[in-house]
Write an enzyme that holds these catalytic residues in place. Structure first.
Site, PDB file in Angstrom:
ATOM      1  N   CYS A 159       0.994  -1.147  -0.094  1.00  0.00           N
ATOM      2  CA  CYS A 159       0.033   0.043  -0.159  1.00  0.00           C
ATOM      3  C   CYS A 159       0.862   1.328  -0.035  1.00  0.00           C
ATOM      4  CB  CYS A 159      -0.980  -0.022   1.080  1.00  0.00           C
ATOM      5  SG  CYS A 159      -0.168   0.082   2.838  1.00  0.00           S
ATOM      6  N   ASN A 213       2.081   1.493   4.669  1.00  0.00           N
ATOM      7  CA  ASN A 213       2.556   0.080   5.028  1.00  0.00           C
ATOM      8  C   ASN A 213       2.373   0.325   6.617  1.00  0.00           C
ATOM      9  OD1 ASN A 213       5.399  -2.073   5.373  1.00  0.00           O
ATOM     10  ND2 ASN A 213       3.549  -2.635   4.968  1.00  0.00           N
ATOM     11  N   CYS A 243      -1.434   0.748   7.406  1.00  0.00           N
ATOM     12  CA  CYS A 243      -2.700   0.226   7.684  1.00  0.00           C
ATOM     13  C   CYS A 243      -3.122  -0.913   6.776  1.00  0.00           C
ATOM     14  CB  CYS A 243      -3.668   1.406   7.208  1.00  0.00           C
ATOM     15  SG  CYS A 243      -3.448   2.983   8.073  1.00  0.00           S
ATOM     16  N   ARG A 244      -3.152  -0.653   5.502  1.00  0.00           N
ATOM     17  CA  ARG A 244      -3.802  -1.679   4.457  1.00  0.00           C
ATOM     18  C   ARG A 244      -2.797  -2.788   4.326  1.00  0.00           C
ATOM     19  NH1 ARG A 244      -5.162   2.226  -0.442  1.00  0.00           N
ATOM     20  NH2 ARG A 244      -3.268   2.984   0.703  1.00  0.00           N
ATOM     21  N   SER A 245      -1.667  -2.687   3.877  1.00  0.00           N
ATOM     22  CA  SER A 245      -0.878  -3.731   3.627  1.00  0.00           C
ATOM     23  C   SER A 245      -0.281  -4.549   4.682  1.00  0.00           C
ATOM     24  CB  SER A 245       0.379  -3.602   2.711  1.00  0.00           C
ATOM     25  OG  SER A 245       1.252  -2.565   3.450  1.00  0.00           O
ATOM     26  N   ASP A 290      -8.314   3.812   1.325  1.00  0.00           N
ATOM     27  CA  ASP A 290      -7.148   4.072   2.084  1.00  0.00           C
ATOM     28  C   ASP A 290      -8.009   4.718   3.507  1.00  0.00           C
ATOM     29  OD1 ASP A 290      -5.289   5.267   3.684  1.00  0.00           O
ATOM     30  OD2 ASP A 290      -4.456   6.337   2.017  1.00  0.00           O
TER      31      ASP A 290
HETATM   32  P1  4NP Z   1      -1.853   2.716   4.225  1.00  0.00           P
HETATM   33  O1  4NP Z   1      -2.270   4.035   4.787  1.00  0.00           O
HETATM   34  O2  4NP Z   1      -1.250   3.055   2.634  1.00  0.00           O
HETATM   35  O3  4NP Z   1      -2.929   1.697   4.027  1.00  0.00           O
HETATM   36  O4  4NP Z   1      -0.719   2.164   5.047  1.00  0.00           O
HETATM   37  C1  4NP Z   1      -1.839   5.348   4.874  1.00  0.00           C
HETATM   38  C2  4NP Z   1      -0.865   5.434   5.872  1.00  0.00           C
HETATM   39  C3  4NP Z   1      -0.319   6.707   5.761  1.00  0.00           C
HETATM   40  C4  4NP Z   1      -0.404   7.581   4.783  1.00  0.00           C
HETATM   41  C5  4NP Z   1      -1.317   7.419   3.780  1.00  0.00           C
HETATM   42  C6  4NP Z   1      -1.922   6.177   3.804  1.00  0.00           C
HETATM   43  N1  4NP Z   1       0.154   8.961   5.126  1.00  0.00           N
HETATM   44  O5  4NP Z   1       0.078   9.626   4.156  1.00  0.00           O
HETATM   45  O6  4NP Z   1       0.882   9.105   6.021  1.00  0.00           O
END
Ligand code: 4NP
Length: 163
Positions: free
Chosen positions: A15, A18, A20-22, A132
């Protein structure tokens, strides 16, 4: 004769951050693989296309949502995707189309056939991305888990059917 070594499928979930989703996908997929006693046949990891959260544990909301379903994400730490990942892994699983585009570039002509959208074979044709949840609330994390649990079953069935 010595027995042939087991076939190992290397699966990387990706994602943006790294956190939340992945990592959620890594934990859910690993738990599913273990529940089917296929652990010896898989190497499972996750990474982010961005570098903001390198070294950080998963977002607390993601950890709590996963823990409510019996999955512990607390030992995972964020890292960024690399060109070496593109060579090493057999399945490079993107959470959304932006991740897919970034990974396709990083993989190059040699490895881009390994990159796929996690929800590409989703039963809901209008939904091909894991949204997201970072800027949303807790309900978003439960929705992410619902999508990831279903997609993990589909992916594992697909990989096992390839053997
Ligand atoms: P992820 O979520 O891609 O599912 O881990 C996010 C975590 C942090 C950010 C964006 C998405 N960020 O902009 O910091």
């Amino acid at each position: 004769m010595t027995p042939a070594p087991p076939t190992v499928h290397r699966v990387l979930f990706v994602c943006l951050g790294n956190i939340c989703r992945s990592p959620t996908a890594e934990g859910v997929f690993r738990s599913l693989v273990e529940s089917r006693e296929l652990g010896a046949h898989f190497e499972i990891d996750s990474a982010g296309t961005g570098d903001w959260h390198i070294g950080a544990p998963p977002d607390r909301r993601a950890q709590h949502a996963a823990a409510r379903r019996g999955i512990d994400l607390s030992n995972l730490r964020a890292r960024q995707t690399s060109a070496a990942d593109m060579a090493k892994f057999d399945y490079i699983i993107a959470m959304d189309r932006a991740n897919h585009a970034d990974l396709t570039r990083l993989a190059g002509a040699r490895h881009r056939h390994k990159v796929r959208l996690f929800l590409a074979s989703s039963p809901d044709p209008g939904r091909d991305e894991v949204p997201d949840p970072y800027y949303g609330g807790n309900p978003g994390f439960d929705q992410v888990l619902d999508l990831i649990e279903q997609a993990s079953r589909d992916l594992l069935d697909h990989i096992v059917a390839q053997r």
